[in-house]
Scaffold this motif. Structure first.
Motif, PDB file in Angstrom:
ATOM      1  N   ARG A 179      -2.168  48.605  10.559  1.00 28.54           N
ATOM      2  CA  ARG A 179      -2.181  48.244   9.148  1.00 28.54           C
ATOM      3  C   ARG A 179      -0.950  47.422   8.796  1.00 28.54           C
ATOM      4  N   PRO A 180      -1.057  46.507   7.808  1.00 33.30           N
ATOM      5  CA  PRO A 180       0.126  45.761   7.368  1.00 33.30           C
ATOM      6  C   PRO A 180       1.120  46.680   6.695  1.00 33.30           C
ATOM      7  N   ALA A 181       2.344  46.226   6.563  1.00 35.29           N
ATOM      8  CA  ALA A 181       3.366  47.021   5.890  1.00 35.29           C
ATOM      9  C   ALA A 181       2.907  47.353   4.480  1.00 35.29           C
ATOM     10  N   LEU A 182       3.391  48.475   3.963  1.00 35.76           N
ATOM     11  CA  LEU A 182       3.007  48.885   2.621  1.00 35.76           C
ATOM     12  C   LEU A 182       3.340  47.799   1.617  1.00 35.76           C
ATOM     13  N   ALA A 183       2.412  47.517   0.739  1.00 35.45           N
ATOM     14  CA  ALA A 183       2.618  46.473  -0.261  1.00 35.45           C
ATOM     15  C   ALA A 183       3.642  46.914  -1.290  1.00 35.45           C
ATOM     16  N   GLU A 184       4.405  45.952  -1.750  1.00 30.17           N
ATOM     17  CA  GLU A 184       5.333  46.202  -2.851  1.00 30.17           C
ATOM     18  C   GLU A 184       4.716  45.622  -4.122  1.00 30.17           C
ATOM     19  N   THR A 185       5.153  46.091  -5.258  1.00 28.27           N
ATOM     20  CA  THR A 185       4.691  45.547  -6.527  1.00 28.27           C
ATOM     21  C   THR A 185       5.896  45.049  -7.318  1.00 28.27           C
ATOM     22  N   THR A 186       5.628  44.117  -8.213  1.00 22.97           N
ATOM     23  CA  THR A 186       6.681  43.610  -9.086  1.00 22.97           C
ATOM     24  C   THR A 186       6.165  43.515 -10.508  1.00 22.97           C
ATOM     25  N   ASN A 187       7.007  43.870 -11.466  1.00 19.84           N
ATOM     26  CA  ASN A 187       6.638  43.807 -12.879  1.00 19.84           C
ATOM     27  C   ASN A 187       7.062  42.471 -13.467  1.00 19.84           C
ATOM     28  N   VAL A 188       6.095  41.755 -14.008  1.00 18.18           N
ATOM     29  CA  VAL A 188       6.341  40.401 -14.493  1.00 18.18           C
ATOM     30  C   VAL A 188       6.027  40.317 -15.982  1.00 18.18           C
ATOM     31  N   ALA A 189       6.978  39.851 -16.768  1.00 15.70           N
ATOM     32  CA  ALA A 189       6.763  39.604 -18.200  1.00 15.70           C
ATOM     33  C   ALA A 189       6.298  38.160 -18.365  1.00 15.70           C
ATOM     34  N   VAL A 190       5.143  37.981 -18.993  1.00  9.97           N
ATOM     35  CA  VAL A 190       4.514  36.656 -19.071  1.00  9.97           C
ATOM     36  C   VAL A 190       4.290  36.254 -20.526  1.00  9.97           C
ATOM     37  N   ALA A 191       4.705  35.055 -20.890  1.00  5.76           N
ATOM     38  CA  ALA A 191       4.442  34.528 -22.229  1.00  5.76           C
ATOM     39  C   ALA A 191       2.938  34.532 -22.495  1.00  5.76           C
ATOM     40  N   GLY A 204       2.997  38.921 -23.776  1.00  7.86           N
ATOM     41  CA  GLY A 204       3.525  39.058 -25.129  1.00  7.86           C
ATOM     42  C   GLY A 204       4.318  37.841 -25.545  1.00  7.86           C
ATOM     43  N   ALA A 205       4.971  37.957 -26.698  1.00  7.85           N
ATOM     44  CA  ALA A 205       5.788  36.858 -27.209  1.00  7.85           C
ATOM     45  C   ALA A 205       7.116  36.787 -26.446  1.00  7.85           C
ATOM     46  N   THR A 206       7.538  35.574 -26.174  1.00  8.12           N
ATOM     47  CA  THR A 206       8.756  35.363 -25.397  1.00  8.12           C
ATOM     48  C   THR A 206       9.975  36.035 -26.032  1.00  8.12           C
ATOM     49  N   GLY A 207      10.127  35.876 -27.336  1.00  6.11           N
ATOM     50  CA  GLY A 207      11.288  36.461 -28.008  1.00  6.11           C
ATOM     51  C   GLY A 207      11.301  37.982 -27.930  1.00  6.11           C
ATOM     52  N   GLN A 208      10.129  38.585 -28.068  1.00  4.44           N
ATOM     53  CA  GLN A 208      10.043  40.047 -27.973  1.00  4.44           C
ATOM     54  C   GLN A 208      10.370  40.515 -26.563  1.00  4.44           C
ATOM     55  N   PHE A 209       9.855  39.787 -25.576  1.00  4.64           N
ATOM     56  CA  PHE A 209      10.172  40.155 -24.190  1.00  4.64           C
ATOM     57  C   PHE A 209      11.674  40.058 -23.931  1.00  4.64           C
ATOM     58  N   TYR A 210      12.275  38.995 -24.456  1.00  3.83           N
ATOM     59  CA  TYR A 210      13.706  38.828 -24.177  1.00  3.83           C
ATOM     60  C   TYR A 210      14.515  39.982 -24.763  1.00  3.83           C
ATOM     61  N   GLN A 237      13.448  42.989 -25.203  1.00  2.85           N
ATOM     62  CA  GLN A 237      13.193  44.156 -24.352  1.00  2.85           C
ATOM     63  C   GLN A 237      13.998  44.090 -23.055  1.00  2.85           C
ATOM     64  N   ILE A 238      14.105  42.894 -22.497  1.00  2.41           N
ATOM     65  CA  ILE A 238      14.874  42.729 -21.243  1.00  2.41           C
ATOM     66  C   ILE A 238      16.342  43.073 -21.473  1.00  2.41           C
ATOM     67  N   THR A 239      16.884  42.622 -22.582  1.00  2.00           N
ATOM     68  CA  THR A 239      18.297  42.927 -22.875  1.00  2.00           C
ATOM     69  C   THR A 239      18.516  44.405 -23.142  1.00  2.00           C
ATOM     70  N   GLN A 240      17.420  45.119 -23.475  1.00  2.50           N
ATOM     71  CA  GLN A 240      17.531  46.557 -23.746  1.00  2.50           C
ATOM     72  C   GLN A 240      17.131  47.415 -22.549  1.00  2.50           C
ATOM     73  N   GLY A 241      16.944  46.755 -21.388  1.00  3.41           N
ATOM     74  CA  GLY A 241      16.702  47.515 -20.165  1.00  3.41           C
ATOM     75  C   GLY A 241      15.264  47.666 -19.744  1.00  3.41           C
ATOM     76  N   ALA A 242      14.344  46.885 -20.315  1.00  5.74           N
ATOM     77  CA  ALA A 242      12.943  46.968 -19.895  1.00  5.74           C
ATOM     78  C   ALA A 242      12.839  46.647 -18.399  1.00  5.74           C
ATOM     79  N   PRO A 243      11.941  47.342 -17.674  1.00  6.14           N
ATOM     80  CA  PRO A 243      11.905  47.230 -16.202  1.00  6.14           C
ATOM     81  C   PRO A 243      11.168  46.006 -15.664  1.00  6.14           C
ATOM     82  N   PHE A 244      11.424  44.838 -16.242  1.00  4.92           N
ATOM     83  CA  PHE A 244      10.806  43.622 -15.726  1.00  4.92           C
ATOM     84  C   PHE A 244      11.690  43.009 -14.633  1.00  4.92           C
ATOM     85  N   GLU A 245      11.029  42.385 -13.662  1.00  6.40           N
ATOM     86  CA  GLU A 245      11.761  41.800 -12.528  1.00  6.40           C
ATOM     87  C   GLU A 245      11.648  40.273 -12.492  1.00  6.40           C
TER      88      GLU A 245
END
Length: 246
Positions: free
Chosen positions: A16-28, A55-61, A63-71
């Motif tokens: 089997r291939p190596a275990l897949a990883e996931t990434t959290n992406v914030a998208v406009a 979501g909206a770019t400004g709202q995401f930003y 959230q990112i500054t407040q520690g949201a788990p986006f990568e």
């Protein structure tokens, strides 16, 4: 026989291939359809998976500054990804333009939108835009109306969505007869009527991406960013009506 079964199971596990990883992406929000197709192609092409939030770019930003788990952050402007790096939330040297958006005046009703004269004649009750404070497409809509000289007259009829997705929803559900949306939201739909707003009526909507510090050591985040720069993603981006920074 039992030993043979165990041996075959062990060999299968090793194959089997190596275990897949996931990434959290914030998208406009304007990039929802294109990003969904890109994420599917990404998962099919490799061993990792991208989990998308829209979501909206400004709202995401905020959230990112407040520690949201986006990568990874796919913004609708070229300001916040750079700001993310300057403020220590983004990885230096990873900002790039993944798409250049186009603004469209759109109505679900055939023949309703014919061009700038639709705004000048004002034969409608409500017009939807995204919140200009948090969504670059909303700011571009006001800029276009101002340059056409119709903003002051139309201002009382404007209804604001929290994001460009909500502005589009207002138009599709008939809560507004027309609205400013992203070409990427309507490029794959038939029916209705639309006018692609000329580029000289608003500043170019350069949509930048950035690898966030939370994803710096996640192979899935790194792989998704590279995939977004590749030819397969580029073809999808152009398919949805965006220009590329080439």
């Amino acid at each position: 026989m039992r030993r043979l079964a165990i041996l075959l199971a062990a060999c299968a596990a090793l194959a089997r291939p190596a275990l897949a990883e996931t990434t959290n992406v914030a998208v406009a929000a304007n990039f929802t359809d294109a990003a969904t197709e890109i994420a599917a192609a990404f998962a099919e092409a490799g061993e990792h998976e991208a989990i998308l939030s829209f979501g909206a770019t400004g709202q995401f930003y905020t959230q990112i500054t407040q520690g949201a788990p986006f990568e990874v952050f796919l913004a609708a402007d070229d300001e916040r990804p750079t700001l993310a790096v300057e403020e220590g939330h983004g990885v230096e040297g990873t900002v790039f333009t993944y798409a250049i958006g186009q603004l469209v005046l759109y109505s679900a009703e055939a023949g309703k939108v014919t061009g700038p004269q639709t705004l000048e004649e004002g034969d409608f009750q409500q017009i939807a835009i995204a919140n200009p404070e948090t969504a670059p497409y909303g700011a571009a809509a006001i800029e276009a109306m101002t340059r056409l000289g119709v903003y002051e007259e139309l201002q009382p009829r404007i209804v604001q969505g929290q994001s460009i997705a909500q502005a589009y929803q207002f138009v599709e559900t008939g809560n507004a007869e027309l609205g400013f949306v992203a070409l990427g939201q309507v490029s794959q739909t038939e029916g209705g009527s639309r006018w692609i707003v000329p580029q000289d009526l608003y500043e170019p909507i350069r949509q930048d991406a950035v690898l966030l510090t939370r994803g710096e050591e996640n192979p899935a985040a790194l792989a998704f960013v590279e995939f977004l720069k590749g030819e397969e993603a580029a073809a999808i981006i152009e398919k949805y009506g965006y220009a590329l920074d080439r």
